[in-house]
Design an enzyme around this catalytic site. Structure first.
Site, mmCIF file in Angstrom:
data_model
loop_
_atom_site.group_PDB
_atom_site.id
_atom_site.type_symbol
_atom_site.label_atom_id
_atom_site.label_comp_id
_atom_site.label_asym_id
_atom_site.label_seq_id
_atom_site.Cartn_x
_atom_site.Cartn_y
_atom_site.Cartn_z
ATOM 1 N N TYR A 66 16.081 4.236 23.804
ATOM 2 C CA TYR A 66 16.102 3.929 22.356
ATOM 3 C C TYR A 66 14.892 4.665 21.776
ATOM 4 O O TYR A 66 15.328 5.172 20.623
ATOM 5 C CB TYR A 66 16.192 2.442 22.187
ATOM 6 N N HIS B 199 25.522 -3.824 14.631
ATOM 7 C CA HIS B 199 24.959 -3.962 15.900
ATOM 8 C C HIS B 199 23.475 -3.551 15.996
ATOM 9 O O HIS B 199 22.910 -3.032 16.875
ATOM 10 C CB HIS B 199 25.736 -2.495 16.868
ATOM 11 N N CYS C 63 10.523 -9.400 18.268
ATOM 12 C CA CYS C 63 9.582 -9.842 19.276
ATOM 13 C C CYS C 63 10.505 -10.962 19.835
ATOM 14 O O CYS C 63 11.086 -11.787 19.285
ATOM 15 C CB CYS C 63 8.370 -10.462 18.872
ATOM 16 N N CYS D 161 3.235 -7.207 20.200
ATOM 17 C CA CYS D 161 3.728 -7.540 18.925
ATOM 18 C C CYS D 161 2.620 -7.567 17.842
ATOM 19 O O CYS D 161 1.611 -8.233 17.990
ATOM 20 C CB CYS D 161 4.510 -8.976 19.496
ATOM 21 N N GLY E 222 35.659 7.095 12.551
ATOM 22 C CA GLY E 222 34.862 7.630 13.546
ATOM 23 C C GLY E 222 34.491 6.613 14.685
ATOM 24 O O GLY E 222 33.215 6.439 15.167
ATOM 25 N N THR E 223 35.513 5.424 15.182
ATOM 26 C CA THR E 223 35.100 4.662 16.252
ATOM 27 C C THR E 223 36.435 4.941 16.742
ATOM 28 O O THR E 223 37.698 5.041 16.361
ATOM 29 C CB THR E 223 35.104 3.190 15.699
ATOM 30 N N ASN F 148 39.650 9.730 12.051
ATOM 31 C CA ASN F 148 39.163 9.971 13.329
ATOM 32 C C ASN F 148 39.442 11.280 13.593
ATOM 33 O O ASN F 148 40.330 11.898 13.198
ATOM 34 C CB ASN F 148 39.557 8.941 14.352
ATOM 35 N N LEU F 149 38.437 11.764 14.707
ATOM 36 C CA LEU F 149 38.717 13.288 15.198
ATOM 37 C C LEU F 149 39.971 13.176 15.967
ATOM 38 O O LEU F 149 40.814 14.071 16.191
ATOM 39 C CB LEU F 149 37.535 13.515 16.103
ATOM 40 N N ALA G 113 35.101 14.041 10.319
ATOM 41 C CA ALA G 113 34.894 12.884 9.194
ATOM 42 C C ALA G 113 34.349 13.823 7.909
ATOM 43 O O ALA G 113 34.920 13.260 6.637
ATOM 44 C CB ALA G 113 33.844 11.989 9.581
HETATM 45 C C1 BV8 Z 1 30.139 -9.985 21.550
HETATM 46 C C2 BV8 Z 1 24.260 -1.121 21.671
HETATM 47 C C3 BV8 Z 1 30.307 -12.432 21.589
HETATM 48 C C4 BV8 Z 1 23.702 -0.648 20.457
HETATM 49 C C5 BV8 Z 1 26.612 -1.569 21.576
HETATM 50 C C6 BV8 Z 1 31.703 -10.668 28.230
HETATM 51 C C7 BV8 Z 1 30.668 -11.407 27.523
HETATM 52 C C8 BV8 Z 1 30.698 -11.156 26.082
HETATM 53 C C9 BV8 Z 1 31.394 -10.361 25.321
HETATM 54 C C10 BV8 Z 1 32.248 -9.586 26.297
HETATM 55 C C11 BV8 Z 1 32.513 -9.663 27.468
HETATM 56 N N1 BV8 Z 1 33.527 -8.872 27.900
HETATM 57 C C12 BV8 Z 1 33.707 -8.010 26.606
HETATM 58 C C13 BV8 Z 1 33.209 -8.470 25.601
HETATM 59 C C14 BV8 Z 1 33.209 -8.135 24.380
HETATM 60 C C15 BV8 Z 1 32.277 -7.070 24.297
HETATM 61 C C16 BV8 Z 1 33.242 -5.558 24.242
HETATM 62 O O1 BV8 Z 1 33.759 -5.508 23.360
HETATM 63 N N2 BV8 Z 1 33.248 -4.964 25.499
HETATM 64 C C17 BV8 Z 1 34.250 -3.915 25.567
HETATM 65 C C18 BV8 Z 1 33.483 -2.648 26.161
HETATM 66 C C19 BV8 Z 1 35.527 -4.584 26.222
HETATM 67 N N3 BV8 Z 1 31.426 -7.063 22.974
HETATM 68 C C20 BV8 Z 1 30.374 -7.529 23.129
HETATM 69 O O2 BV8 Z 1 29.754 -7.854 23.827
HETATM 70 C C21 BV8 Z 1 29.735 -7.724 21.751
HETATM 71 N N4 BV8 Z 1 29.304 -9.225 21.736
HETATM 72 O O3 BV8 Z 1 31.431 -9.967 21.904
HETATM 73 O O4 BV8 Z 1 29.639 -11.089 21.235
HETATM 74 C C22 BV8 Z 1 31.068 -12.897 20.482
HETATM 75 C C23 BV8 Z 1 31.778 -11.892 19.431
HETATM 76 C C24 BV8 Z 1 32.320 -12.420 18.296
HETATM 77 C C25 BV8 Z 1 32.496 -13.767 18.124
HETATM 78 C C26 BV8 Z 1 31.850 -14.587 19.048
HETATM 79 C C27 BV8 Z 1 31.323 -14.274 19.942
HETATM 80 C C28 BV8 Z 1 28.587 -6.725 21.325
HETATM 81 C C29 BV8 Z 1 29.136 -5.428 21.212
HETATM 82 C C30 BV8 Z 1 28.047 -4.272 20.819
HETATM 83 C C31 BV8 Z 1 27.588 -3.728 21.953
HETATM 84 N N5 BV8 Z 1 26.568 -2.696 21.735
HETATM 85 N N6 BV8 Z 1 25.818 -0.724 21.437
HETATM 86 C C32 BV8 Z 1 23.604 0.960 20.644
HETATM 87 O O5 BV8 Z 1 23.067 1.294 21.662
HETATM 88 O O6 BV8 Z 1 24.096 1.567 19.735
HETATM 89 S S1 BV8 Z 1 28.234 -0.877 21.808
HETATM 90 C C33 BV8 Z 1 28.341 0.967 21.383
HETATM 91 O O7 BV8 Z 1 29.820 1.225 21.152
HETATM 92 C C34 BV8 Z 1 27.623 1.070 19.801
HETATM 93 O O8 BV8 Z 1 27.313 0.167 19.285
HETATM 94 C C35 BV8 Z 1 28.973 1.785 19.332
HETATM 95 O O9 BV8 Z 1 28.774 1.737 17.842
HETATM 96 C C36 BV8 Z 1 30.092 0.939 19.856
HETATM 97 C C37 BV8 Z 1 31.259 1.548 19.519
HETATM 98 O O10 BV8 Z 1 31.301 2.973 19.571
HETATM 99 P P1 BV8 Z 1 31.990 3.982 18.812
HETATM 100 O O11 BV8 Z 1 31.033 3.984 17.700
HETATM 101 O O12 BV8 Z 1 33.433 3.632 18.658
HETATM 102 O O13 BV8 Z 1 31.703 5.168 19.638
HETATM 103 P P2 BV8 Z 1 32.717 6.101 20.730
HETATM 104 O O14 BV8 Z 1 31.889 7.198 21.099
HETATM 105 O O15 BV8 Z 1 33.223 4.894 21.406
HETATM 106 O O16 BV8 Z 1 33.817 6.607 19.572
HETATM 107 C C38 BV8 Z 1 33.547 7.808 18.544
HETATM 108 C C39 BV8 Z 1 34.590 8.053 17.955
HETATM 109 O O17 BV8 Z 1 34.422 9.090 17.050
HETATM 110 C C40 BV8 Z 1 35.777 8.736 18.885
HETATM 111 O O18 BV8 Z 1 37.100 8.004 18.663
HETATM 112 C C41 BV8 Z 1 35.935 10.239 18.290
HETATM 113 O O19 BV8 Z 1 37.094 10.663 18.382
HETATM 114 C C42 BV8 Z 1 35.342 9.792 17.080
HETATM 115 N N7 BV8 Z 1 34.761 11.261 16.538
HETATM 116 C C43 BV8 Z 1 33.924 12.025 17.166
HETATM 117 N N8 BV8 Z 1 33.384 13.225 16.541
HETATM 118 C C44 BV8 Z 1 33.943 12.846 15.316
HETATM 119 C C45 BV8 Z 1 34.624 11.654 15.190
HETATM 120 N N9 BV8 Z 1 35.430 11.071 14.084
HETATM 121 C C46 BV8 Z 1 35.361 12.035 12.892
HETATM 122 N N10 BV8 Z 1 34.708 13.088 12.753
HETATM 123 C C47 BV8 Z 1 33.834 13.581 13.928
HETATM 124 N N11 BV8 Z 1 33.183 14.684 13.553
#
Ligand code: BV8
Length: 234
Positions: free
Chosen positions: A60, A113, A121, A140, A180-181, A206-207, A224
């Site tokens: 980070y 997120h 802390c 802290c 962009g997600t 999206n891309l 984007a």
């Molecule tokens: C939750 C940290 C409970 C910050 C991130 C077991 C236990 C608990 C939960 C789970 C579990 N099993 C599964 C889950 C759910 C889990 C989950 O979803 N897992 C997935 C992998 C299946 N989620 C969680 O755990 C979440 N918490 O569920 O709590 C709950 C929830 C609701 C209600 C009650 C209880 C927590 C999720 C957060 C995780 N933290 N990161 C950091 O380091 O940044 S995840 C990480 O992925 C980032 O936060 C990021 O934002 C996120 C999503 O990624 P994207 O932003 O989409 O990025 P990616 O690279 O994937 O895609 C980029 C896109 O942009 C592409 O499509 C590309 O084509 C496009 N692109 C590229 N260039 C361009 C473009 N588009 C336009 N123009 C361009 N130029």
């Protein structure tokens, strides 16, 4: 494909790493993305932080340092301008922990997120702005505890921020735009379904097609900085 904003009362926009890509920040799942060079379990889970806090701080710290050398792009600026001009309700939900939407001037913004420029802390739970590197030896500034500071970001299995406000906005929006997600991470990946349920038009900018492309009413693909100004007609 123009959308008639004049008849709209409420717009919700969700952004992901792709909106910051043209500012020079890495995305997660594209080639050479953040998850290519780091094991998710090691750097984006509470267990990973407990196991090796120094590694997580390094991950980070590097991303935080990069923020001083990037600026918001035209897509970030377009969303801030649209929000200023739109007479209805506008909510911007970002999965991104960078500060580019903030610096572009977006106001009604939820970092679901967390934020790279904030620390939390574990001992006293105080959240503070942070610009410098953190290490396991950092003290802290509030309770003085050593080794209790972590990035104020939401890791996997942790509760995202602002869900109540997000779900109530989705329940009454006319338009939901995903920008962009990849649609890999929940609960953000399911927001379009909540919006559909409320009768909203759903749009993916999206891309390339995300995981749930077939579920959107309108899908436009490209960078984007081209798609977003065109779509929001600015
Ligand atoms: C939750 C940290 C409970 C910050 C991130 C077991 C236990 C608990 C939960 C789970 C579990 N099993 C599964 C889950 C759910 C889990 C989950 O979803 N897992 C997935 C992998 C299946 N989620 C969680 O755990 C979440 N918490 O569920 O709590 C709950 C929830 C609701 C209600 C009650 C209880 C927590 C999720 C957060 C995780 N933290 N990161 C950091 O380091 O940044 S995840 C990480 O992925 C980032 O936060 C990021 O934002 C996120 C999503 O990624 P994207 O932003 O989409 O990025 P990616 O690279 O994937 O895609 C980029 C896109 O942009 C592409 O499509 C590309 O084509 C496009 N692109 C590229 N260039 C361009 C473009 N588009 C336009 N123009 C361009 N130029």
């Amino acid at each position: 494909m123009p959308v008639d904003f004049s008849s709209m009362q409420s717009v919700v926009v969700l952004t992901g790493a792709g909106i910051s890509a043209e500012s020079g920040l890495s995305t997660f799942r594209l080639k050479d993305g953040l998850w290519d060079n780091h094991a998710v379990d090691d750097v984006a889970t509470p267990e990973g932080f407990l196991r090796n806090p120094a590694l997580v701080h390094q991950f980070y710290n590097a991303r935080r340092r990069q923020l001083s050398s990037v600026v918001p792009n035209l897509a970030h600026a377009t969303l801030a301008t649209f929000e200023r001009n739109f007479t209805g309700e506008f909510l911007l939900v970002t999965q991104n922990i960078d500060d580019l939407h903030d610096r572009a001037g977006s106001q009604n913004l939820i970092h679901m997120h967390g934020e790279l420029l904030k620390s939390r802390c574990i001992a006293c739970r105080r959240i503070r702005p942070v610009a410098m590197d953190m290490t396991p030896d950092s003290l802290c500034p509030d309770c003085g505890q050593q080794g209790a500071l972590r990035p104020d970001v939401v890791w996997f299995e942790e509760m995202p921020i602002g869900l109540e406000q997000i779900y109530s906005a989705l329940a009454c929006c006319d338009l939901f735009v995903s920008i962009g997600t990849s649609g890999n991470v929940y609960p953000a990946a399911g927001f379009f379904q909540e919006a559909r349920r409320a009768g909203a038009q759903t749009v993916e900018l999206n891309l390339d097609p995300g995981e749930h492309a077939s579920g959107f009413d309108i899908c436009l693909y490209g960078p984007a900085t081209k798609l977003v100004p065109d779509f929001f007609q600015l």
